[in-house]
Structure formats: C-alpha cells, structure tokens
Design an enzyme around this catalytic site. Structure first.
Site, mmCIF file in Angstrom:
data_model
loop_
_atom_site.group_PDB
_atom_site.id
_atom_site.type_symbol
_atom_site.label_atom_id
_atom_site.label_comp_id
_atom_site.label_asym_id
_atom_site.label_seq_id
_atom_site.Cartn_x
_atom_site.Cartn_y
_atom_site.Cartn_z
ATOM 1 N N PHE A 162 -9.081 18.771 7.526
ATOM 2 C CA PHE A 162 -9.655 18.465 6.222
ATOM 3 C C PHE A 162 -9.265 17.060 5.783
ATOM 4 O O PHE A 162 -8.112 16.642 5.960
ATOM 5 C CB PHE A 162 -9.125 19.423 5.147
ATOM 6 C CG PHE A 162 -9.428 20.867 5.358
ATOM 7 C CD1 PHE A 162 -10.575 21.441 4.830
ATOM 8 C CD2 PHE A 162 -8.543 21.687 6.056
ATOM 9 C CE1 PHE A 162 -10.844 22.790 4.993
ATOM 10 C CE2 PHE A 162 -8.803 23.042 6.219
ATOM 11 C CZ PHE A 162 -9.959 23.594 5.687
ATOM 12 N N ASP A 163 -10.182 16.362 5.176
ATOM 13 C CA ASP A 163 -9.837 15.233 4.330
ATOM 14 C C ASP A 163 -9.197 15.796 3.058
ATOM 15 O O ASP A 163 -9.298 16.996 2.786
ATOM 16 C CB ASP A 163 -11.094 14.427 4.007
ATOM 17 C CG ASP A 163 -10.805 13.219 3.123
ATOM 18 O OD1 ASP A 163 -9.726 12.615 3.272
ATOM 19 O OD2 ASP A 163 -11.652 12.893 2.278
ATOM 20 N N GLY A 164 -8.561 14.931 2.273
ATOM 21 C CA GLY A 164 -7.870 15.410 1.080
ATOM 22 C C GLY A 164 -8.692 15.312 -0.183
ATOM 23 O O GLY A 164 -9.291 16.289 -0.646
#
Length: 330
Positions: A162-164
């Site tokens: 995941f990106d944040g």
C-alpha cells in the site's frame, strides 16, 4: 439457514479484472453491444486467460483451505454484463477451478447499488467510472491497470503493498503538500507526529488483512503486508504512530523519499500494489499488478462528499457516454 458474510474479507471483482477480456472490450468499443453479445455467446466455452487480479484472487481463496471449517475470504463477481453474456465468466471460473459461486450481473445498470448489499470490503475493476462511484459511495475500490506480461506470483504467501497518504491514511497531509509544498508538509507532520492520521479509503482492508494474520503464527502466516511510501524521515514518525494507534503491525515499510517505487515493489513481489497517484501506478504496473485508488469526488482538491445513508441513485449511462463503455462487458 442464511449464509452469513460477516467475519469474512469480501472481495467484489469485475469479470474484466479477473480475466483478460481486453479483446472483447475492444469489440464492444468499436462494434457495439450486439456484436459484443454475439461474440460472448459464440465463444462462451473458450478458455479465458487470467486478468490483473487473478493471482491475488487465487491466492486469497487459497486461505479458505488453511483453517478447517473456516472461510476467511469470499469473492463475488459484480459485473455490468447481462446474465446471458456473463455465462462465459462463470465457465472460466469453473475451468480455472476458482472457489467462486456468487455473482451479480446487472445488465448495464450501475453496480454501486449492489456493493453494500453484498457487504463488499474491496471492489476491483478495470473501469474508472465504476471505481469512482464505489469510492464516492464509501466502498474501498481500485481501478486495475494491465498487469506485466512476465509477472510471476509468489507461491504460498499473499503479498500486498500500500501507499500511505490518501490510500491507507486520509488525504489531509497530501492536500497540504499539494497546496503548500514540501516544507509546509514536513512542518505539519512534525507538529502532528504523535497524532494518528484518520483512516483512508483502504484502511478497513488493512484491518481485515491484519485480522487474518492473527489467525496464524508469525512463522506460518500466509499474508505479508508492506507500506511503500514517498515519505521519509522525519515524516515517517507519524506513520509509525498511526499504525500503533490502530493496533496494526505491517511486516515491511519503505520510506523512499521520492525514490522510484517500482524496484522495491518488484523485490517485495507484490500480488497487488495500491496507490492514489496515476504516475506511480503506471510505473509500478510494469513490474507488479497495480491499482489506482481515486480521491473521493474525483480530485484531490474536490470537496469531500459525505456518505449518504440512503442508496446512491445514478442515472443509467447513455450509449454515447464514457460510462457506457463498461455497460455490458465489465
């Protein structure tokens, strides 16, 4: 006794995300719904090759074989196909021996009405408009890009990255960066380093995966989670504090400070990578299956729309609208 989906991770997926239907999609776009329907009927027993989400779905369904008498994951095909043209997708599911028995074929009607009815935790589709409608309706969703042709899925373990900001976490910090620049972003994150961020669109997916992880020992856990973010020190502190507040432990985290994400994702071997930035997803999709998580309302600067307690009513797409490109073959 009625079947109960509570306590499961429920994935909704379009047939075009599960299988490679790009040739069929081109027929629809260039020749129309009648030619598309005729082609699907004529070829309904022909095999379909895996699509972008196929490795992830296959790996998730494998979780149901690990704990006796316990289903951890349910997958539901949710498609704008008619029941007639949708038969080809179910034939392919049977041919690939996928444990999928539930579907919604809406015959061209918007699918967003049915996501909550099936208690969908994550909706995956190739269609931008359907994914945007899901996000605007409060359902986690991602628009999948074409997977790399040489991709080989890891065996015996599901790896999700995941990106944040604007994906796991709210878009508040990313909004500051977009409007005021890097220095303002760093100052903001320093001031709020001990304050947990609000949940983003895929936070509940992270929680569900974390609950699945708790069913296994660390040595035998079949799910591995990574955060791959452009943040670096000192902005990393708020990420760690937020995860602690959420009582979630990720297996790996990469604070890249603007370095390309693709090399890390390739090394991690992600079954799927989720990011909100189109440029990041395009680069990542060259090495691993990837999906873009759109902003609520369609743009970073758009005013957030609160989720309505009533069903979302959308006007069915016309034949010459962009939405209509997925009307009968998603």
């Amino acid at each position: 006794m009625a079947y109960d989906l509570s306590g499961m991770l429920v994935i909704g997926i379009s047939s075009r995300a599960l299988f490679d239907l790009e040739h069929e999609n081109a027929i629809y776009d260039t020749e129309g719904v009648t030619a598309y329907s005729d082609y699907q009927r004529q070829h309904e027993n022909d095999p379909l090759e895996p699509g972008t989400a196929f490795p992830l779905v296959k790996a998730l369904l494998r979780l149901n074989t690990l704990i006796p008498d316990r289903r951890l994951v349910e997958v539901v095909v949710i498609s704008r196909n008619s029941p007639d043209t949708g038969l080809r997708a179910f034939n392919a599911i049977e041919a690939h021996k996928l444990d999928i028995s539930r579907a919604a074929f809406t015959g061209g009607e918007p699918i967003v009405h049915y996501l909550e009815a099936f208690k969908i935790d994550l909706f995956l589709s190739r269609d931008k408009s359907d994914v945007q409608a899901a996000i605007d309706g409060g359902v986690a969703a991602a628009q999948l890009y074409t997977a790399p042709t040489n991709y080989v899925a890891p065996e015996n373990q599901i790896r999700i990255a995941f990106d944040g900001d604007a994906v796991l976490f709210s878009r508040e910090s990313e909004q500051i960066y977009a409007e005021k620049g890097l220095e303002a972003f760093v100052r903001h994150e320093q001031r709020h380093r001990n304050k947990a961020m609000k949940e983003g669109p895929l936070a509940k997916l992270l929680f569900a995966l974390a609950e699945i992880q708790k069913q296994f020992t660390p040595e035998t856990c079949p799910v591995r989670i990574a955060i791959v973010t452009a943040r670096n020190s000192p902005a990393h502190k708020r990420v760690i504090h937020t995860l602690r507040t959420w009582n979630v432990t990720v297996d790996e985290a990469f604070f890249l400070g603007g370095l390309p994400k693709a090399d890390v994702l390739h090394a991690f071997g992600a079954h799927m990578f989720f990011d909100d930035q189109e440029g990041h997803v395009e680069l990542a999709s060259a090495v691993v299956p990837s999906g873009r998580v759109p902003y609520e309302g369609g743009a970073l600067g758009a005013r957030s729309a609160r989720k309505s307690a009533k069903p979302i009513l959308l006007t069915p797409p016309s034949a010459d609208s962009d939405v209509s490109l997925e009307t009968s073959k998603n």
